[in-house]
Design an enzyme around this catalytic site. Structure first.
Site, PDB file in Angstrom:
ATOM      1  N   ASP A 122       0.817  -1.213   0.000  1.00 14.02           N
ATOM      2  CA  ASP A 122       0.000   0.000   0.000  1.00 14.02           C
ATOM      3  C   ASP A 122       0.859   1.276   0.000  1.00 14.02           C
ATOM      4  OD1 ASP A 122      -2.490   1.237   0.024  1.00 14.02           O
ATOM      5  OD2 ASP A 122      -3.282  -0.106   1.551  1.00 14.02           O
TER       6      ASP A 122
ATOM      7  N   ASP B 268     -10.113   3.420  -3.641  1.00 11.04           N
ATOM      8  CA  ASP B 268     -10.755   2.172  -3.194  1.00 11.04           C
ATOM      9  C   ASP B 268     -12.181   2.004  -3.711  1.00 11.04           C
ATOM     10  OD1 ASP B 268      -8.431   2.016  -1.827  1.00 11.04           O
ATOM     11  OD2 ASP B 268      -9.329   1.804   0.154  1.00 11.04           O
TER      12      ASP B 268
END
Ligand code: GLA
Length: 381
Positions: free
Chosen positions: A127, A184
């Site tokens: 990430d 997301d």
């Protein structure tokens, strides 16, 4: 070994379970992967996302697995997943901390890669939260790629920097095997629509050994995430079918996000549709060509096609509009001249119906938020 010759298939804990993960959940998910037939359909990775460690490293600088969530440790859990014939994935972050505030791998890349290899990890999602402003994406992803590619184990490197820092310009040469190019996903039609439309010009940046990851699937979640932000109201079965068809057609990795221990029949039919999976997993993984309908509102109906390894073509129509719309595909645009003595024999994949041979064009009505998917074979008339 060269990893990710085709888009990776698997399951990831984040969309449904978020912080609420533990050893039993992962074991039961591995069991369900086998029992439901998902493994036989081609899904292989079981990936634990954020929130698996303690808040601090140990005195040797190693990450510490949360003993309450994972009392047997990661090696034992990886062994369990491997014993089912599946592969095991984990998560870390390029910054000082993960997005949920657990230790990230910044300046610990090589020690963490070694730790993951010792635990038997086969896949690392990486990430982009909490990184120092002066360090850019290329530097950080190259670092972890080098560490992983030399850790003594084949670990698929799944980058997740949401398309920041012009990802497509450097991600393939960083060594990553797939990369997120959007923010997301959440469990809503609006989210599926905006991700899909934002990727329409990106198909050229996705291919074997480095795929554009349009984010984990929400198919079958029906608003049941443990994370209120992701739950977002859910989608209809028709919308999940469109979402899955788009991701498959656009060669995205297909990482399931629902609770596979508890899927309804519609969800199973979507996730295990052999013809759709064959389009995503075609040996040549060619990117699709796409067009907007010429006389519809912009961004209403999009059709796409792509050549498949055996000479067939995959064709998809996607209706992003809130009402039924018609879609028209001129075979001329696909490469078939008019009145040339050939036509296309069409199989409607979701209806599982042979439609016979069409010449020149295909016109079809697509329901609101729906799709039509076909496999087409060239035949002499
Ligand atoms: C980021 C990622 C998500 C998920 C969360 C975990 O938002 O994009 O996919 O991994 O972090 O905190």
């Amino acid at each position: 070994m060269a990893l990710a010759a085709k888009p990776p298939l698997g399951w990831n804990s984040w969309n449904t379970f978020s912080h609420d993960i533990n050893e039993d959940l992962i074991k039961e998910t591995a069991d369900a992967m086998v029992a439901t037939g998902l493994k036989d359909a081609g899904y292989e990775y079981i990936v634990i996302d954020d929130c698996w460690s303690l808040r601090e490293r140990d005195k040797n600088g190693r990450m510490v697995v949360d003993p309450e969530k994972f009392p047997s440790g990661m090696k034992a859990l990886a062994d369990y997943v491997h014993s089912k014939g599946l592969k095991f994935g984990m998560y870390s972050c390029a910054g000082t901390h993960t997005c949920a505030g657990f230790p990230g791998s910044l300046d610990y890349e090589f020690i963490d890669a070694k730790t993951f290899a010792e635990w038997g990890v086969d896949y690392l999602k990486y990430d982009y939260c909490n990184k120092p402003r002066h360090l850019d994406g290329p530097t950080l992803y190259r670092r972890m790629a080098m560490a992983l590619r030399n850790c003594g184990r084949d670990i698929l490197f799944s980058a997740c920097n949401w398309g920041n820092d012009n990802t497509t310009e450097w991600i393939r040469n960083s060594g990553a095997h797939m990369y997120r190019s959007t923010g997301d996903i959440v469990d809503s039609w609006q989210s599926v629509k905006s991700i899909a439309l934002s990727q329409m010009d990106m198909e050229k940046f996705s291919g074997p050994y480095c795929f554009n990851d349009m984010d984990m699937l929400i198919v079958g979640m029906y608003g049941k995430s443990h994370n209120g932000y992701i739950a977002a109201g859910g989608c209809t079965t028709e919308e999940y079918r469109t979402h899955f068809s788009l991701w498959a057609m656009m060669n995205s990795p297909l990482m399931i996000g629902c609770d596979i221990r508890d899927m309804n029949e519609d969800t199973k039919k979507i996730l295990m549709n052999k013809d759709i999976l064959a389009i995503n997993q075609d040996a040549e993984v060619r990117t699709p060509y796409w067009r907007k309908e010429w006389d519809e509102e912009p961004e209403t109906v999009i059709h796409m096609w792509k050549p498949l390894e055996n000479g067939d073509y995959a064709i998809g129509f996607f209706n992003f509009h809130d009402g039924d719309c018609s879609g028209r595909l001129q075979f001329f645009d696909m490469g078939l001249p008019t009145r040339c003595g050939y036509g296309l024999r069409l199989h409607d994949i979701w209806e599982d119906k042979d439609l016979g041979v069409f010449t020149d064009r295909l016109e079809t009505v697509i329901p609101a938020h729906g799709c039509k998917m076909f496999r087409a074979s060239l035949v002499e008339l």
